[in-house]
Design an enzyme around this catalytic site. Structure first.
Site, PDB file in Angstrom:
ATOM      1  N   TYR A  91       0.830  -1.200   0.000  1.00  0.00           N
ATOM      2  CA  TYR A  91       0.000   0.000   0.000  1.00  0.00           C
ATOM      3  C   TYR A  91       0.864   1.249   0.000  1.00  0.00           C
ATOM      4  O   TYR A  91       2.025   1.233   0.399  1.00  0.00           O
ATOM      5  CB  TYR A  91      -0.991  -0.002   1.167  1.00  0.00           C
ATOM      6  CG  TYR A  91      -0.417   0.350   2.513  1.00  0.00           C
ATOM      7  CD1 TYR A  91       0.149  -0.624   3.331  1.00  0.00           C
ATOM      8  CD2 TYR A  91      -0.470   1.662   3.001  1.00  0.00           C
ATOM      9  CE1 TYR A  91       0.652  -0.308   4.581  1.00  0.00           C
ATOM     10  CE2 TYR A  91       0.024   1.989   4.241  1.00  0.00           C
ATOM     11  CZ  TYR A  91       0.595   1.004   5.037  1.00  0.00           C
ATOM     12  OH  TYR A  91       1.097   1.315   6.265  1.00  0.00           O
ATOM     13  N   CYS A  92       0.263   2.302  -0.498  1.00  0.00           N
ATOM     14  CA  CYS A  92       0.937   3.606  -0.479  1.00  0.00           C
ATOM     15  C   CYS A  92      -0.070   4.624   0.038  1.00  0.00           C
ATOM     16  O   CYS A  92      -0.897   4.303   0.891  1.00  0.00           O
ATOM     17  CB  CYS A  92       1.454   3.958  -1.868  1.00  0.00           C
ATOM     18  SG  CYS A  92       0.134   4.127  -3.082  1.00  0.00           S
ATOM     19  N   ASP A  93      -0.014   5.848  -0.461  1.00  0.00           N
ATOM     20  CA  ASP A  93      -0.956   6.850   0.023  1.00  0.00           C
ATOM     21  C   ASP A  93      -2.271   6.836  -0.751  1.00  0.00           C
ATOM     22  O   ASP A  93      -3.310   7.184  -0.219  1.00  0.00           O
ATOM     23  CB  ASP A  93      -0.329   8.255  -0.010  1.00  0.00           C
ATOM     24  CG  ASP A  93       0.362   8.550  -1.324  1.00  0.00           C
ATOM     25  OD1 ASP A  93       0.845   7.597  -1.966  1.00  0.00           O
ATOM     26  OD2 ASP A  93       0.422   9.716  -1.727  1.00  0.00           O
TER      27      ASP A  93
ATOM     28  N   MET B  82      -3.371   4.482   1.999  1.00  0.00           N
ATOM     29  CA  MET B  82      -3.544   5.020   3.355  1.00  0.00           C
ATOM     30  C   MET B  82      -4.650   6.071   3.392  1.00  0.00           C
ATOM     31  O   MET B  82      -5.379   6.166   4.391  1.00  0.00           O
ATOM     32  CB  MET B  82      -2.213   5.643   3.800  1.00  0.00           C
ATOM     33  CG  MET B  82      -2.151   5.929   5.273  1.00  0.00           C
ATOM     34  SD  MET B  82      -2.149   4.368   6.238  1.00  0.00           S
ATOM     35  CE  MET B  82      -2.671   5.018   7.848  1.00  0.00           C
TER      36      MET B  82
END
Lengths: 461, 461, 461, 461
Positions: free
Chosen positions: A415-417, A444
């Site tokens: 996952y990232c932003d 996120m």
């Protein structure tokens, strides 16, 4: 007086065209330079001078490309030895119609960095605007980490002095035209203002409110990533990039051609959205969404293996070619004609990765199913907004070097932003042979908006 | 199947893009070749073959330019030795998707001339269209005067045979795509049809109704002009023109720069309307209206002295640069910024010539005022529609060589068919020092419409 | 934050597009409003608010046109009653993404005039920029002569207060975005800066250095022309102009159609250069060069008689249609197909006027030949730079009313500053039946550059 | 003579612009009609006549739209009563410059259908080209099923006579310009040729080789689908569609706005690729890829509920707006700003469907897992190339009405020929509450290419 800001999206880089009474100068021209020639014709102006505020490290400068087409002279600061152009010194002045352009040596971001202050003699002897390069941005200042950890304090002090002794004294009413806008890797917290004024920055830029010692401390502690392609850019910009005459032509390629290339080494750059990449892709592809190319391609693509683009509907590929041209990727060969659908219509072997919603991840986590949760965001982002409990962290750009830290025998949820860099991370792991990789759609940001628990949030700042 | 005709206005030249199932060929590409690359991308097609129907003499072929950007192979007829590309022979076939392109050697206009017949195998084994090059046009056939008077009969016979034995037998329903449209100097009477069919031509083209002997007689008697630049085109097209990458950049020039060039030798090309040229111009300018450049510049402009354009409002100059690029004038330097008004606003010395209406000329003639009336039209035009009584004739293109036939001490009134070539002729005389030159607005056309007397009208034909 | 300045050349009018986080506002939209819709799509922003800084008098505002296409709400100052939109008051605030737009009532130029100050809450509570409308320009302030001579002092005082109490206190570092640039008829001495800052203006704008009394005196003495179309603009802008959906389509017209219109009343607008007009024109034409249309058409063209354009090569006519559309000339019917050459090629009756160089005028004057020398420049220009000895003065815009002051039986030589308005003046006189009219190419500027004597030069200033 | 074919992709519809000597006509104009006005200006031609070959049923005719902007007169066949325009009869002639346009009444496809034969009097009295409308296509003829099963034989006979008595006698060398190209729903087997000739069609078109009886039998047996929107088109085209002035403006919409619309009824049109749709979509969306909109939207979208587009990168949306405008969908409201990623970044509830490769389906089938295999292709395609063993068939366009035939409690795998209509079918089932739906990437084409078994292949034909 004609002032035009020409932005290179993705790089968040600004070139400037400034003209007066039939003459014009260009500041930090981008490599696809027709835009400047068109402005010159539109306003019946002859481009006579090109100024490089510094040896840029994040893109290929277009000075030679532009000079070859209009005969302008190129100028840069004298502290670095360039293989082309003319060195200028503090106080040198150049007349452009009614304007006077004065060089301000402003070392710090780089040693040869210059700013250019402009006065309109028809109106006043006071400066009207300043091209501040990578010294001073809206809301931020240039990074000072290019000369090694041991020099950061010294270099940051130089930048402080450049700003406070050269730029700020020009006066509150002076318009400030920086070389980068929000989103550039050349600054951490650049505000989303195309330009600003000395007065507004003095009043609002947090870096300008620090005293010298505080400023140096802040800059020494600051964290920046350094994409590997920076070295190539510095080399090209110092010794002169090849003059190409036009952005590389995008050649449509049939599946047979692409498979031939695959057999001999190719970089398949999949520019589709994360959902589309998850739904199916050519095995071995690198997933970088179109707007992310300027910021991320430099971590993963080399400069000799042919690059082939894969999209969905072959729309807007010319812009992607521009992105890569600006980064010196002259090894762009073409694109898969018909996009990825051509691949699955041919019945070719297709890889698929997972795409989970945050609701699904939450549900899976609540079942205690075994998985390895990998956060690939910028470390600053992880520290500022917190992370999903239980996640490990490796920045996407560092994944090729640090993949060994990720277990191959477990389901990996990246996952990232927002979900784009997660897709990129997932593609890198898949290329490395990870059999079971999932990207979190929305990352996120979606996790927080959906109200799920957050760990490690930096309450300071 | 995608078929596109790309015209080069002024030259009345046609290039063709033909594609099928991801592949495409280009016939006789023009030198500014982005249009073909864009078509290829638009239709997800790869350009694989470039065919030159012959070594063109009226423009610079864009084959090398295009091949450099897309990797296509170049083909031409084998009867001339080219410094590039591959020779093909009658009957050679090339597959392009579902299409089959068959070479037809069709000498006559030139020795190595080929036509290309195209069959769509998905539909039928019958030919669907033919690229007829300069062998067969709508309403006319190619000129046969390039090999000297002594060879015209023989060469015209070859053309007759090429048409009757190779092209016409393809069938009445075959679409004919010629290399030139109405207005080209490569044919005398080309009809204003973009394309035609074999059947329509057989029924309506007067040249196709003649028997072989009659045809040869007609072609031998036909009159054509040969602009001096044809030699340069033949040389370039045989040995390969320089690859430029883009149309020359138009640089705006201040008056000071233009005057500097004037001191050292320059060709001032005034592209304004006849009224504007008459009202004032830079001394020594050549007056060629924009649409006339392709047909007339080749008589007056050389390939080494810098060319500078002069317009009124600097509109559409890019198109003029294209016109000159297609004729190989890579010595185009720029244009006078601000147009001719910049010149008179600077108070510079300005030449003026007369512009008379037909009413004024008629009135002056009725007063028996002394003047030399000069007809600069194509001789065919003079013979077909007649002339103003008392006028001498020198074709505009021959004026530099034959100006000695024009008296310098009399008022010279130049006229053509419409008023443009008259302005051109007046400008040539002015450059040669004729003190008193007038152009007739509207020329012979207006003279006739206004009902004034006409001499020497060819009542035959 | 996205800020874009959209200029309307000729009017020197500025519209602004300002967006943040998916929302956008437009300030003083021009009537051809696609540009705003395209910006909105380019940046994925929804236009929610349209602000009119005042009821403009020099062009048709595009608020209703734009609102009809995007659903935005329209706002203007409350001191004038509009037939559409919503009135706002000093201090009203509007949120646009992270921005706050605050209304500043700033009467003076007009009573309902507002400025809009913008703060970016993501950065600071301090204002970042101000849309200053026609209150404050770069180097000048708005004109204050719209309410009659008897109110000029009072109104000028209001403007002084608006500037000093509302705008200048925003702070030196605030970017100032005015509604007009150099060349607008809404200010006399606007500097050639697209935008400025409060600080720069405070330091350099001569009007801001005057005290209140001095300022009022200066403004009361200031001379401005008032084109007759201003009244129509005020009416349209107050009650709402018709919504058209697109710029009028330019219909090509054959000569027969134009002649039919001529028989029934038509306004032939000849947009060619002065040399071309002199060389020949349709009798009765009005000569206004393309860039001069916005400033001069309003003196001569009415709003009901059909308008037909005449050019040389029919280039850039779409832009001319935009010029006229912005001024409310919805009676533009089309253009003469083929341009003026179509006219002379048809042998139609053609008028010609003289075009003299300054050298010729000087020579004629030295011979004491009889002529009437007419200066049609702005009176300010005549007073500032002087005039040709012996010339009378009537401003071009006033010529229709004051032509009786010009003798009909003498040769009239018209001059202006550069040669364009001279052509306009000559065309007006010719329409009125003056048999012998000449325009001076280059006008006063060329006269001075060529070193000829000047009378009455204002040595003060 | 200028002839331009203007295609409307998706519809595979052709409009034509034909001009000569300053005049032009348009045949079957599309609704976004700027292209015709631009051609008219480019060639200095006035559009005087608009011909409708018939009352079209698959798109909104642009005649009124165009006539409102250029004043041309509209003409159509007299056998249907239109609320606008003028009825013409067989043999009526219209002069356009040197051209003569002759009306040929050619009933069959519709009763009022006309063709237009064009002669160029400058060349010959023989016809040069024919606009054949929906009577005769390249490789096919128009469909004859619009008047009920009971009339098909009679109507097909009329078409046979129209072709054989009116069109074919024009001569082999006549260029044939049909109203549709390959891919149109108005013909079954139209060849991929933009235009053709009478001679080529006579030699190669299988329908033209049949005798009258055979032809009628073939046409009566032919199967065509009839999208529900055809009725709306017929109504609009007979009574006159609303004149809009421009393609609807695409308004970017934030998620909140879209959710508001969803609460009140909205049609979410997801134009992304099948892989992207499978990876995640807004619940309730209809999946139609961009190029498929013209052919499929008419089965699923109504004309009053607001339509909102969802893409990935918001590229090329203007073209999609054109597609919908041409079909009369004036209820297009806007698009989700930021595309589908904006949705998942907001953490909104996201639906996902399966996307299987053919390899995966084969593997699952070999395991005898329970699933319902649904073929949604055109029945002609199923019969011609065969199907996957065990699959049921419901045409995608009929799915809303026949979904009851699909079990809700089993996994449904939808397939088509390539994977696009399968995604469409899957989206329709998902909207109807089917919990478990999968689309087969590549469909039957990939299945065959990968070498899997095929059932029911029609060995005839």
């Amino acid at each position: 007086m004609i002032l035009r800001q020409i932005t290179s999206p993705g790089l968040a880089h600004n070139s400037y065209f400034l003209g007066s009474q039939g003459m014009a100068i260009v500041i930090d021209p981008r490599r696809d330079c027709e835009v400047f020639l068109e402005l010159a014709r539109e306003h019946d102006m002859r481009i006579t001078h090109i100024f490089e505020t510094h040896r840029n490290e994040d893109y290929v400068i277009g000075s030679l490309e532009l000079a070859a087409r209009c005969g302008a002279a190129i100028f840069h600061g004298k502290a670095t030895e360039f293989a082309y152009g003319t060195a200028v010194s503090d106080g040198d002045e150049f007349a452009v119609g009614s304007l006077r352009c004065r060089v301000l040596e402003t070392p710090g971001h780089t040693m040869e960095h210059i700013a250019v202050a402009v006065t309109d003699t028809e109106v006043s002897a006071l400066p009207f605007l300043v091209f501040s390069g990578d010294a001073l941005f809206a809301g931020d200042v240039g990074r000072t980490d290019f000369f090694g950890q041991e020099n950061r304090a010294r270099v940051s002090g130089m930048l402080y002095d450049s700003i406070h002794e050269k730029i700020l004294p020009l006066g509150d009413g002076v318009i400030m035209c920086p070389a980068h806008g929000a989103g550039s890797v050349c600054g951490a917290e650049i505000a989303d203002h195309q330009f600003s004024t000395i007065g507004y920055e003095k009043a609002t830029n947090p870096l300008l409110k620090m005293d010298r010692q505080h400023f140096i401390g802040y800059k020494v502690a600051e964290h920046h990533y350094m994409p590997p392609y920076f070295g190539e850019m510095e080399r090209l910009n110092q010794f002169g990039p090849p003059v190409k005459g036009h952005v590389p032509d995008l050649v449509p390629m049939e599946i047979g051609q692409v498979k031939n290339l695959m057999a001999n080494g190719v970089q398949i750059l999949d520019i589709r959205a994360p959902t589309s990449f998850a739904g199916g892709h050519i095995p071995g592809s690198i997933s970088i969404w179109r707007e992310g190319i300027s910021a991320y391609a430099g971590y993963f693509l080399d400069y000799h293996t042919p690059i082939v683009l894969v999209a969905d509907f072959d729309l807007g590929l010319g812009q992607v070619a521009e992105f890569l041209f600006r980064m010196g990727y002259d090894n762009l060969e073409g694109y898969l004609a018909g996009g990825f659908p051509a691949w699955f219509k041919a019945g070719e072997r297709t890889a698929q990765s997972g795409a989970w919603t945050v609701q699904k991840l939450s549900s899976v986590l609540s079942e205690n199913r075994d998985l390895f949760l990998l956060d690939v965001r910028d470390i600053n982002n992880r520290e500022d907004v917190g992370y999903i409990p239980g996640s490990a962290h490796i920045y996407a750009g560092e994944l090729p070097d640090r993949a060994c830290e990720v277990p191959k025998d477990r389901l990996v949820v990246v996952y990232c932003d927002a979900g784009y860099k997660g897709s990129l991370g997932a593609s890198i792991l898949s290329r490395l042979g990870y059999p079971s990789v999932v990207n979190l759609l929305g990352g996120m940001g979606a996790w927080i908006k959906a109200g799920y628990p957050v760990a490690g949030k930096n309450t300071g700042k």
